[in-house]
Design an enzyme around this catalytic site. Structure first.
Site, PDB file in Angstrom:
ATOM      1  N   ALA A  63       1.147  -1.147  -0.168  1.00  0.00           N
ATOM      2  CA  ALA A  63      -0.041  -0.264   0.444  1.00  0.00           C
ATOM      3  C   ALA A  63       0.709   0.884  -0.115  1.00  0.00           C
ATOM      4  CB  ALA A  63      -1.335  -0.063   1.437  1.00  0.00           C
ATOM      5  N   GLY A 108       0.843  -4.531   1.160  1.00  0.00           N
ATOM      6  CA  GLY A 108      -0.608  -5.035  -0.203  1.00  0.00           C
ATOM      7  C   GLY A 108      -0.339  -6.050  -1.085  1.00  0.00           C
TER       8      GLY A 108
END
Ligand code: CO8
Length: 264
Positions: A63, A108
């Site tokens: 992320a 992520g």
């Protein structure tokens, strides 16, 4: 659409996360665009998807740390939900999704790969959940999917230590199914997707749903899930033609032919 590319080759759709200047890190725009691409997949013609990252260095490096750095508690939770909702959509998408991991799959990035049905990677791939080194927990499903995919003990070791592993170790622990030289990865992914796409689409979708739903249930409930989905295959054109083809072949091997399954 600038951060996510979508192209098709026959019955295979290829989604490329295209933010190489940030190693394909997932910001809100990337997540939104990925959702829009999933909306646009034509499920009448596409039978398998490949998810990969642009460039030769990174699949997805996590992320976006810049975007996350100033979030409040409520915003952090909302960002986690945004990723979780999208990744759950990938996990439950009607057709199989193959992650072709062409480099870093961190945080992520590992989490989005784990929401795919099948993971294959390049020799330079690196996997890890670095979140505790950033003062957070994995927030896009990592604590849940890693513990289900590899042993809980191995998942805890990777998550608590925040240490990265290379492709050969990812293969050893079952995080990926196969490792290829970088130059061969996409061809291998397309070949795998092509094999899936040749089979009866209703049956393939049924297998995905039966495996996914069954894994979330106890065995007594899980076998009933399978029975229902198995039953739903009968009376379809694909079931009739698939079985008739087998019987014709037994009759006369010269009648061997490939069944062009129709999704019907
Ligand atoms: N976020 C934002 N930008 C990134 C990220 C990222 N995750 N990863 C790399 N970049 C950017 C770099 O800032 C750099 O940008 P610039 O050129 O503008 O400085 C560019 O990509 C290239 O990166 P590097 O120069 O660092 O490349 P290196 O080859 O030196 O290093 C690494 C590559 C090792 C991958 C390194 O970039 C790195 O460690 N990146 C961060 C990896 C990471 O920690 N990822 C996990 C993030 S946390 C997460 O994913 C949690 C998910 C759940 C969120 C839930 C929210 C509530």
């Amino acid at each position: 659409m600038s951060f996510v590319l979508y192209e098709t080759e026959g019955a295979v759709g290829i989604i490329t996360i295209n933010r190489p200047e940030a190693l394909n890190a997932l910001n809100s725009s990337v997540l939104d665009e990925l959702g829009a691409v999933l909306d646009a997949v034509d499920l009448d013609s596409i039978r398998a998807l490949i998810l990969t990252g642009a460039g030769e260095k990174s699949f997805v490096a996590g992320a976006d740390i810049g975007e996350m750095s100033s979030l409040t508690k409520a915003e952090g939770e909302a960002f986690g939900k945004k990723g979780n909702d999208l990744f759950r959509r990938i996990e439950t998408f009607p057709i199989p999704v193959i992650a072709a991991i062409n480099g870093f799959a961190l945080g992520g990035g590992n989490e989005i790969a784990m929401s795919c049905d099948i993971r294959i990677c390049a020799e330079n791939a690196v996997f890890g959940q670095p979140e505790v080194g950033l003062g957070i927990t994995p927030g896009f499903g990592g604590t849940q999917r890693l513990a289900r995919l590899v042993s809980p003990g191995m998942a805890k070791q990777l998550i608590y230590t925040a240490l990265n592993i290379k492709a050969d170790e990812a293969l050893r622990i079952g995080l990926v199914n196969a490792v290829y030289p970088q130059a061969e990865l996409m061809d291998a992914a397309k070949k795998l997707a092509g094999k899936i796409a040749m089979n009866a689409p209703i049956a393939v979708r049924g297998c995905k749903k039966a495996i996914n739903d069954g894994l979330e249930a106890g065995m007594d409930e899980a076998i009933v899930i399978e029975e229902k989905i198995f039953g739903d295959c009968f009376e379809t054109e694909d079931q009739r033609e698939g079985m008739a083809n087998f019987l014709r072949k037994k009759d006369d091997p010269a009648k061997v032919k490939h069944v062009a399954f129709k999704n019907a």
